[in-house]
Design a protein around this motif. Sequence first.
Motif, PDB file in Angstrom:
ATOM      1  N   THR A 161      -6.740  -7.965   3.882  1.00 14.60           N
ATOM      2  CA  THR A 161      -7.251  -8.131   5.252  1.00 14.60           C
ATOM      3  C   THR A 161      -6.148  -7.872   6.264  1.00 14.60           C
ATOM      4  OG1 THR A 161      -8.862  -9.773   4.497  1.00 14.60           O
ATOM      5  CG2 THR A 161      -8.369  -9.714   6.851  1.00 14.60           C
ATOM      6  N   ARG A 162      -4.967  -8.398   5.994  1.00 14.70           N
ATOM      7  CA  ARG A 162      -3.812  -8.202   6.881  1.00 14.70           C
ATOM      8  C   ARG A 162      -3.460  -6.720   6.985  1.00 14.70           C
ATOM      9  NH1 ARG A 162       1.833  -8.054   6.299  1.00 14.70           N
ATOM     10  NH2 ARG A 162       2.997  -9.129   7.955  1.00 14.70           N
ATOM     11  N   ASN A 163      -3.404  -6.035   5.853  1.00 15.62           N
ATOM     12  CA  ASN A 163      -3.083  -4.604   5.852  1.00 15.62           C
ATOM     13  C   ASN A 163      -4.128  -3.801   6.620  1.00 15.62           C
ATOM     14  OD1 ASN A 163      -0.816  -5.039   4.339  1.00 15.62           O
ATOM     15  ND2 ASN A 163      -1.655  -4.254   2.422  1.00 15.62           N
ATOM     16  N   LEU A 164      -5.394  -4.151   6.417  1.00 21.26           N
ATOM     17  CA  LEU A 164      -6.463  -3.431   7.103  1.00 21.26           C
ATOM     18  C   LEU A 164      -6.363  -3.612   8.614  1.00 21.26           C
ATOM     19  CD1 LEU A 164      -9.031  -1.743   6.918  1.00 21.26           C
ATOM     20  CD2 LEU A 164     -10.339  -3.857   6.678  1.00 21.26           C
ATOM     21  N   LEU A 165      -6.056  -4.831   9.056  1.00 23.60           N
ATOM     22  CA  LEU A 165      -5.929  -5.098  10.494  1.00 23.60           C
ATOM     23  C   LEU A 165      -4.774  -4.301  11.095  1.00 23.60           C
ATOM     24  CD1 LEU A 165      -6.572  -8.962  10.637  1.00 23.60           C
ATOM     25  CD2 LEU A 165      -8.054  -7.141  11.501  1.00 23.60           C
TER      26      LEU A 165
ATOM     27  N   MET B 117      -2.412   4.027   3.425  1.00 25.57           N
ATOM     28  CA  MET B 117      -2.245   3.487   4.776  1.00 25.57           C
ATOM     29  C   MET B 117      -2.562   4.543   5.834  1.00 25.57           C
ATOM     30  SD  MET B 117       1.285   2.187   6.570  1.00 25.57           S
ATOM     31  CE  MET B 117       1.879   3.893   6.722  1.00 25.57           C
ATOM     32  N   TRP B 118      -2.021   5.738   5.639  1.00 25.10           N
ATOM     33  CA  TRP B 118      -2.208   6.821   6.614  1.00 25.10           C
ATOM     34  C   TRP B 118      -3.674   7.242   6.684  1.00 25.10           C
ATOM     35  CZ3 TRP B 118       0.698   8.310  10.420  1.00 25.10           C
ATOM     36  CH2 TRP B 118       0.505   9.560  11.028  1.00 25.10           C
ATOM     37  N   SER B 119      -4.348   7.274   5.541  1.00 24.28           N
ATOM     38  CA  SER B 119      -5.755   7.684   5.506  1.00 24.28           C
ATOM     39  C   SER B 119      -6.650   6.657   6.199  1.00 24.28           C
ATOM     40  CB  SER B 119      -6.214   7.884   4.061  1.00 24.28           C
ATOM     41  OG  SER B 119      -5.512   8.940   3.447  1.00 24.28           O
TER      42      SER B 119
ATOM     43  N   VAL C 211      -3.982   3.935  -6.374  1.00 27.43           N
ATOM     44  CA  VAL C 211      -4.932   3.327  -5.447  1.00 27.43           C
ATOM     45  C   VAL C 211      -5.519   2.062  -6.062  1.00 27.43           C
ATOM     46  CG1 VAL C 211      -7.110   3.657  -4.220  1.00 27.43           C
ATOM     47  CG2 VAL C 211      -5.466   5.536  -4.359  1.00 27.43           C
ATOM     48  N   ARG C 212      -5.687   2.083  -7.392  1.00 28.04           N
ATOM     49  CA  ARG C 212      -6.222   0.894  -8.067  1.00 28.04           C
ATOM     50  C   ARG C 212      -5.300  -0.306  -7.824  1.00 28.04           C
ATOM     51  NH1 ARG C 212      -7.681   1.467 -14.305  1.00 28.04           N
ATOM     52  NH2 ARG C 212      -9.183   2.909 -13.326  1.00 28.04           N
ATOM     53  N   HIS C 213      -3.989  -0.070  -7.895  1.00 24.30           N
ATOM     54  CA  HIS C 213      -3.029  -1.151  -7.612  1.00 24.30           C
ATOM     55  C   HIS C 213      -3.102  -1.571  -6.148  1.00 24.30           C
ATOM     56  CE1 HIS C 213       0.924  -2.457  -6.060  1.00 24.30           C
ATOM     57  NE2 HIS C 213       0.932  -3.216  -7.140  1.00 24.30           N
ATOM     58  N   ASP C 214      -3.162  -0.564  -5.258  1.00 21.05           N
ATOM     59  CA  ASP C 214      -3.199  -0.856  -3.816  1.00 21.05           C
ATOM     60  C   ASP C 214      -4.391  -1.727  -3.447  1.00 21.05           C
ATOM     61  OD1 ASP C 214      -0.989   0.716  -3.726  1.00 21.05           O
ATOM     62  OD2 ASP C 214      -1.894   2.359  -2.579  1.00 21.05           O
ATOM     63  N   LEU C 215      -5.520  -1.502  -4.122  1.00 23.01           N
ATOM     64  CA  LEU C 215      -6.743  -2.228  -3.793  1.00 23.01           C
ATOM     65  C   LEU C 215      -6.917  -3.519  -4.600  1.00 23.01           C
ATOM     66  CD1 LEU C 215      -9.247   0.762  -3.478  1.00 23.01           C
ATOM     67  CD2 LEU C 215      -7.949  -0.377  -1.662  1.00 23.01           C
TER      68      LEU C 215
ATOM     69  N   TRP D  42       0.842  -1.195   0.000  1.00 22.11           N
ATOM     70  CA  TRP D  42       0.000   0.000   0.000  1.00 22.11           C
ATOM     71  C   TRP D  42       0.875   1.242   0.000  1.00 22.11           C
ATOM     72  CZ3 TRP D  42      -4.557  -0.686   4.039  1.00 22.11           C
ATOM     73  CH2 TRP D  42      -5.516  -1.559   3.484  1.00 22.11           C
ATOM     74  N   SER D  43       0.414   2.283  -0.654  1.00 25.00           N
ATOM     75  CA  SER D  43       1.096   3.567  -0.574  1.00 25.00           C
ATOM     76  C   SER D  43       0.949   4.122   0.838  1.00 25.00           C
ATOM     77  CB  SER D  43       0.489   4.556  -1.580  1.00 25.00           C
ATOM     78  OG  SER D  43      -0.865   4.847  -1.240  1.00 25.00           O
ATOM     79  N   TRP D  44       1.897   4.995   1.194  1.00 25.10           N
ATOM     80  CA  TRP D  44       1.831   5.606   2.525  1.00 25.10           C
ATOM     81  C   TRP D  44       0.531   6.384   2.676  1.00 25.10           C
ATOM     82  CZ3 TRP D  44       1.231  10.548   4.308  1.00 25.10           C
ATOM     83  CH2 TRP D  44       1.473  10.765   5.665  1.00 25.10           C
TER      84      TRP D  44
END
Length: 342
Positions: A254-258, A35-37, A242-246, A30-32
Amino acid sequence: MSVVAGIGWHLVGAASAAAFYAPYKKVQGWSWELMWSIGGLFSWIIMPWLVTMLLVPDLSAFYSNIPISTFAMLMFCGAMWGIGNITYGLTMRYLGLSMGIGIAIGLNLAVGTLLPPLIRGQLGALVHSHGGSLTMLGIAIALVGIAIVTYAGNEKEKVIGERAQEFNLRKGVMLAIICGIFSAGFAFGLDAAGPIKAQSEALGINYLYVAMPAYGFIMGGGALVNFLFCGYNIFTNREISVRHDLSLSKSLMTRNLLFTAMGGIMWYLQFFFYGWGEASVPERLGYINWMLHMSGYVLFGGVIGLIMAEWKGVGTRPVRILIAGLLVIIGAANVVGLGMAA
């Protein structure tokens, strides 16, 4: 109210602040900005309003008696704090980690602690009182401790060859000054939250939680600035997709979101326990809360760095200097405690 409890809760909040970025380091792909948002959504929006809704049964009735000017001031102070967050990161970019932290946090501590009583015309009386003179001495000792920790960080960077991303002393110091002033916006916001605290007390909310219903507005102002900054970067920087990140695998998403949720909640918890600390400190010494928080931030940042082996391989001298600086900050907290009890 307990002076010891107040210091203790501030240290708990500072430990959460110092450790919040550790889960973010586990985020992959994910881009910073994304992630930060997402982390900010949890720390600045979800958590403060969830806690407020648990405390206040009828939000519209509760806030109906609060002047509009109070909400405007809280949002303004929160936006100040948000600008401080952004310039904090830029300070690291132009000065490097240790020098950036030392200058930014030192200024943040001094401005957030001394400016509110100065604006109210109380600084002279505080300095000349016995308790006030002790707490001012504690602030001075804390700044010395931060300077020592900063020096230790510089020594570490020399040994392991770390360099600022784009070292620029003039630009970095200017950004650090902006950060030091604007990051103290949270302290100013709590100072302006008197009507909401009074309403909380009238409702019978436990004294540890009286400031919590103000957090949604202060953090909302900060969220607005941070979201605008991240959104601008996402839409103007071609390297961010963002398209790549998602489009990552479901398990990695799921791991990134947690991990981002964990980091965001830990960031919020620093101010949750800050509220407990502020409520435990006598009102006449309320100006000292920000000092306890920021010095604790540096203290636990150093301790966590040692635990996570960030100082491994640098030799004993930088580590000894770091430990000396941390001990000075601990001593400063004790001097402040004596001033609070006087």
